[in-house]
Design an enzyme around this catalytic site. Structure first.
Site, PDB file in Angstrom:
ATOM      1  N   ASP A  11     -47.270 -56.764 -45.663  1.00  0.00           N
ATOM      2  CA  ASP A  11     -47.097 -55.337 -45.884  1.00  0.00           C
ATOM      3  C   ASP A  11     -45.595 -55.061 -45.938  1.00  0.00           C
ATOM      4  O   ASP A  11     -44.778 -55.995 -45.945  1.00  0.00           O
ATOM      5  CB  ASP A  11     -47.823 -54.505 -44.821  1.00  0.00           C
ATOM      6  CG  ASP A  11     -47.190 -54.586 -43.434  1.00  0.00           C
ATOM      7  OD1 ASP A  11     -46.206 -55.325 -43.235  1.00  0.00           O
ATOM      8  OD2 ASP A  11     -47.702 -53.889 -42.537  1.00  0.00           O
ATOM      9  N   CYS A  68     -46.826 -59.124 -41.201  1.00  0.00           N
ATOM     10  CA  CYS A  68     -46.660 -57.678 -41.066  1.00  0.00           C
ATOM     11  C   CYS A  68     -45.680 -57.477 -39.918  1.00  0.00           C
ATOM     12  O   CYS A  68     -45.039 -58.439 -39.480  1.00  0.00           O
ATOM     13  CB  CYS A  68     -47.988 -56.939 -40.879  1.00  0.00           C
ATOM     14  SG  CYS A  68     -48.847 -57.161 -39.316  1.00  0.00           S
ATOM     15  N   THR A  70     -46.072 -56.901 -36.698  1.00  0.00           N
ATOM     16  CA  THR A  70     -46.426 -57.681 -35.512  1.00  0.00           C
ATOM     17  C   THR A  70     -47.265 -58.904 -35.837  1.00  0.00           C
ATOM     18  O   THR A  70     -47.410 -59.790 -35.004  1.00  0.00           O
ATOM     19  CB  THR A  70     -47.235 -56.827 -34.522  1.00  0.00           C
ATOM     20  OG1 THR A  70     -48.471 -56.445 -35.154  1.00  0.00           O
ATOM     21  CG2 THR A  70     -46.450 -55.608 -34.062  1.00  0.00           C
ATOM     22  N   GLY A  71     -47.869 -58.938 -37.007  1.00  0.00           N
ATOM     23  CA  GLY A  71     -48.799 -60.002 -37.371  1.00  0.00           C
ATOM     24  C   GLY A  71     -50.213 -59.715 -36.910  1.00  0.00           C
ATOM     25  O   GLY A  71     -51.157 -60.372 -37.348  1.00  0.00           O
ATOM     26  N   HIS A 101     -56.923 -77.523 -33.264  1.00  0.00           N
ATOM     27  CA  HIS A 101     -58.140 -77.084 -32.586  1.00  0.00           C
ATOM     28  C   HIS A 101     -58.992 -76.121 -33.398  1.00  0.00           C
ATOM     29  O   HIS A 101     -60.216 -76.083 -33.216  1.00  0.00           O
ATOM     30  CB  HIS A 101     -57.793 -76.410 -31.259  1.00  0.00           C
ATOM     31  CG  HIS A 101     -57.209 -77.345 -30.261  1.00  0.00           C
ATOM     32  ND1 HIS A 101     -56.961 -76.966 -28.964  1.00  0.00           N
ATOM     33  CD2 HIS A 101     -56.811 -78.636 -30.355  1.00  0.00           C
ATOM     34  CE1 HIS A 101     -56.437 -77.992 -28.301  1.00  0.00           C
ATOM     35  NE2 HIS A 101     -56.319 -79.009 -29.130  1.00  0.00           N
ATOM     36  N   HIS A 136     -63.887 -80.112 -31.581  1.00  0.00           N
ATOM     37  CA  HIS A 136     -63.420 -78.850 -32.169  1.00  0.00           C
ATOM     38  C   HIS A 136     -64.224 -78.464 -33.409  1.00  0.00           C
ATOM     39  O   HIS A 136     -64.353 -77.286 -33.718  1.00  0.00           O
ATOM     40  CB  HIS A 136     -61.933 -78.947 -32.501  1.00  0.00           C
ATOM     41  CG  HIS A 136     -61.092 -79.294 -31.317  1.00  0.00           C
ATOM     42  ND1 HIS A 136     -60.902 -78.435 -30.258  1.00  0.00           N
ATOM     43  CD2 HIS A 136     -60.409 -80.426 -31.017  1.00  0.00           C
ATOM     44  CE1 HIS A 136     -60.125 -79.014 -29.362  1.00  0.00           C
ATOM     45  NE2 HIS A 136     -59.822 -80.215 -29.791  1.00  0.00           N
TER      46      HIS A 136
END
Length: 153
Positions: A11, A68, A70-71, A101, A136
């Site tokens: 963004d 973005c 903050t992500g 993982h 995993h």
């Protein structure tokens, strides 16, 4: 689908980091699929999470990078789609573990929270770390399954 094509989307709050990481990917020999945005004009991060999901679904890219402020928001938006495993990473260790993982196919960063050098290092680790499989794999398979309420004992 070419494994060397990496999609990028951000963004307006992540455009500078997205641009720097696109340059790094090109330097490393990857083809870059830039899904936008290209300006600092305000846009809605869910639209770019969707663009990433679409690029992975139709085979234009095998992996992706989201950014973005903050992500957080953009990774939530992308993870609405069962085939996307976007991991918000803040360091090299989280980048390694999301691949080992969780078989993450998208790494997300917060431009306001991570420095460019740490993001570059984390990106390198994300791209070169294989999925560990074994125990995993069972867990990752559940991520793409239809949601079910957990059993309560």
């Amino acid at each position: 689908m070419s494994d060397d094509v990496i999609a990028l989307a951000s963004d307006h709050a992540g455009i500078a980091l997205k641009t720097a990481l696109a340059d790094e990917l090109k330097r490393l020999g990857h083809a870059v699929l830039d899904l936008g945005t290209d300006t600092s004009a305000s846009v809605d991060y869910p639209d770019y999470g969707f663009r990433m999901a679409a690029a992975l679904a139709d085979g234009r890219a095998a992996r992706g990078v989201l950014v973005c402020g903050t992500g957080i928001g953009i990774s939530i938006a992308a993870n609405r789609y069962a085939w996307v495993r976007a991991a918000l990473c803040h360091d090299v260790t989280s980048a390694r573990l999301c691949r080992e993982h969780n078989d993450a196919n998208v790494i997300a960063f917060g431009e306001r929270l991570i420095g460019i050098e740490v993001a570059r290092e984390a990106l390198h680790v994300f791209l070169t770390t294989p999925f560990a499989g074994d125990r995993h794999a069972r867990r990752v398979d559940k991520l793409g399954a239809p949601p079910q309420a957990p059993s309560v004992s």
